[in-house]
Design a protein around this motif. Structure first.
Motif, PDB file in Angstrom:
ATOM      1  N   GLY A 183       0.803  -1.198   0.000  1.00 19.25           N
ATOM      2  CA  GLY A 183       0.000   0.000   0.000  1.00 19.25           C
ATOM      3  C   GLY A 183       0.847   1.265   0.000  1.00 19.25           C
ATOM      4  N   ARG A 184       0.187   2.402  -0.203  1.00 17.41           N
ATOM      5  CA  ARG A 184       0.860   3.696  -0.280  1.00 17.41           C
ATOM      6  C   ARG A 184       1.702   3.981   0.956  1.00 17.41           C
ATOM      7  N   ASP A 241      -1.782   6.544  10.503  1.00 22.82           N
ATOM      8  CA  ASP A 241      -1.470   5.571  11.544  1.00 22.82           C
ATOM      9  C   ASP A 241      -2.378   4.350  11.410  1.00 22.82           C
ATOM     10  N   VAL A 242      -1.962   3.237  12.006  1.00 23.89           N
ATOM     11  CA  VAL A 242      -2.815   2.046  12.063  1.00 23.89           C
ATOM     12  C   VAL A 242      -3.595   2.064  13.372  1.00 23.89           C
ATOM     13  N   ARG A 255       3.444 -11.597   3.451  1.00 19.82           N
ATOM     14  CA  ARG A 255       4.557 -10.867   2.836  1.00 19.82           C
ATOM     15  C   ARG A 255       5.462 -10.196   3.869  1.00 19.82           C
ATOM     16  N   ARG A 256       5.296 -10.556   5.132  1.00 23.65           N
ATOM     17  CA  ARG A 256       6.030  -9.863   6.188  1.00 23.65           C
ATOM     18  C   ARG A 256       7.540 -10.084   6.082  1.00 23.65           C
ATOM     19  N   HIS A 257       7.986 -11.354   5.947  1.00 18.82           N
ATOM     20  CA  HIS A 257       9.426 -11.632   5.803  1.00 18.82           C
ATOM     21  C   HIS A 257       9.991 -10.870   4.607  1.00 18.82           C
ATOM     22  N   LEU A 306       5.462  -1.283  10.342  1.00 13.94           N
ATOM     23  CA  LEU A 306       5.610  -1.932   9.041  1.00 13.94           C
ATOM     24  C   LEU A 306       4.894  -3.285   9.017  1.00 13.94           C
ATOM     25  N   SER A 307       4.977  -4.033  10.102  1.00 11.76           N
ATOM     26  CA  SER A 307       4.322  -5.351  10.134  1.00 11.76           C
ATOM     27  C   SER A 307       2.809  -5.237  10.024  1.00 11.76           C
ATOM     28  N   GLU A 308       2.261  -4.107  10.449  1.00  9.91           N
ATOM     29  CA  GLU A 308       0.826  -3.881  10.345  1.00  9.91           C
ATOM     30  C   GLU A 308       0.409  -3.343   8.977  1.00  9.91           C
ATOM     31  N   LEU A 309       1.340  -2.761   8.230  1.00  4.93           N
ATOM     32  CA  LEU A 309       1.020  -2.146   6.934  1.00  4.93           C
ATOM     33  C   LEU A 309       1.101  -3.119   5.768  1.00  4.93           C
TER      34      LEU A 309
END
Length: 391
Positions: free
Chosen positions: A6-7, A192-193, A128-130, A120-123
């Motif tokens: 995402g953006r 923000d998340v 695709r986290r790794h 970053l882990s939430e975005l």
């Protein structure tokens, strides 16, 4: 490369990468800058200890602060603290001003990394986290390599213009302020998340999970603190090489590490994160043992580059692996505690390293290798059963 994100994830990764140019730049140059200001190895170790211990305290505060402010505002607070701290380090009017600069940079360090990892882990999607962590690390490391070259060559160029050594290093170090010129506007652009839970449920299982990640990190932090801040000076003292020659070692280290990190997720898919992490760390530990016996600058540089790649390239995988064990509201706190363990011990290691290097150029490497080996064995024992799990 990042079209599937995402953006906000793209902006965060991009700003982090460009900012990294001047983060590693300042890390590489700082010991030489302090020497040019007239500080000896023991004093340099004390400054590093101050920064890392304060960083450790703020690693502990990173989670609670982000639960109140959110990840984005906490990262903004961190950036403004870092900007002020770097400015004081550039001015360096006296030891007190320099000391305050290290304090503020320590605060920045403590608040930034846990919240960046959690944010970053939430975005990005879970699957695709790794990959996202490795790409962020790889891109940042490639920019790091440019910063190292700039730090290595600019002081010599400026002294060639008849500037005093202290002035040349001060002007060069002032470029570290550019990190925040890129990071602060980017953080103002992203959203923000949502963290639905504002309190963490401190259950026994949560505490045990955090400790299992934190204990190996503490041992690695202690070992790294003993040797890593002094490496650029080690090459100068051991082989009598110039700053320009030494900068090429760190340039190739960052360049190879950045390029290699893009392929690391494929290794993780094939062998699992725990096996990859322990294999890389184990090999790096062996190289540390033989490093002090190397007699030539070129070979020592090559071995150091390989060791650094093996030891550092797996950190985004380690961070991503850890994020999979915790809920949204727990991530920054868990990562902050883990890094606090590492940072407190790194601060202790800085003082030990300054003392050991004053006695022998070999002893610090043997001490670090022993600590790395113990950390690798602990991590393997704690997590090998989770090697094949999808989280």
């Amino acid at each position: 490369m990042f079209s599937e994100y995402g953006r906000d994830a793209k902006i965060l990764i991009g700003a982090n990468a460009v900012g990294q140019t001047f983060l590693w730049f300042s890390f590489f140059l700082l010991p030489f800058y302090l020497r040019a200001l007239g500080y000896n190895m023991r004093a340099i170790g004390a400054f590093f200890s101050t920064q890392t211990i304060v960083g450790g305290i703020f690693f502990l505060l990173a989670g609670p602060i982000s639960l109140r402010l959110g990840y984005r505002k906490t990262l903004l607070l961190s950036a403004f603290l870092g900007l002020t701290g770097r400015l004081l380090q550039v001015l360096a009017i006296n030891s007190l001003v320099l000391f305050l600069g290290f304090l503020l940079v320590g605060m920045n360090m403590g608040l930034r990394q846990p919240n960046y990892n959690a944010y970053l882990s939430e975005l990005v999607p879970e699957e695709r986290r790794h990959e996202a962590f490795s790409k962020s690390f790889g891109l940042g490391t490639l920019f790091n390599s440019l910063g190292v070259l700039l730090a290595g060559f600019l002081p010599g160029y400026l002294t060639g213009l008849s500037l005093a050594e202290e002035t040349a290093y001060r002007i060069t170090f002032s470029l570290s302020l550019l990190q925040f010129v890129f990071v602060i506007p980017a953080l103002l652009m992203v959203r923000d998340v949502v963290v639905r839970e504002r309190k963490i449920r401190w259950e026994k299982t949560l505490v045990l999970k955090i400790l299992k990640f934190s204990l190996p990190s503490a041992l690695i932090g202690l070992g790294a603190g003993i040797t890593i801040p002094f490496m650029s000076l080690y090459f100068k003292l051991r082989f009598g090489e110039t700053l320009q020659a030494i900068s090429w070692i760190f340039f190739f280290q960052q360049l190879a590490m950045g390029l290699g990190s893009f392929g690391l997720p494929e290794l993780v898919k094939k062998y699992g994160p725990v096996k990859v992490i322990t294999a890389f760390q184990g090999t790096a530990t062996f190289l540390l043992v033989v490093f002090p016996s190397i007699e030539t600058f070129a070979l020592a540089g090559a071995v150091y580059v390989l060791r650094a790649i093996l030891m550092n390239i797996i950190w985004p995988i380690n961070s991503s692996f850890m994020m999979g064990f915790f809920r949204t509201e727990e991530k920054a706190t868990a990562n902050g505690i883990q890094q606090a363990f590492s940072t407190f011990m790194r601060g202790v290691g800085n003082s030990i390293g300054g003392t050991l290097f004053a006695v022998s150029l070999a002893y610090p490497f043997y001490a670090t290798a022993l600590l790395y080996a113990s950390a690798t064995a602990l991590f393997y024992a704690f997590f090998i059963k989770h090697n094949g799990e999808k989280r």
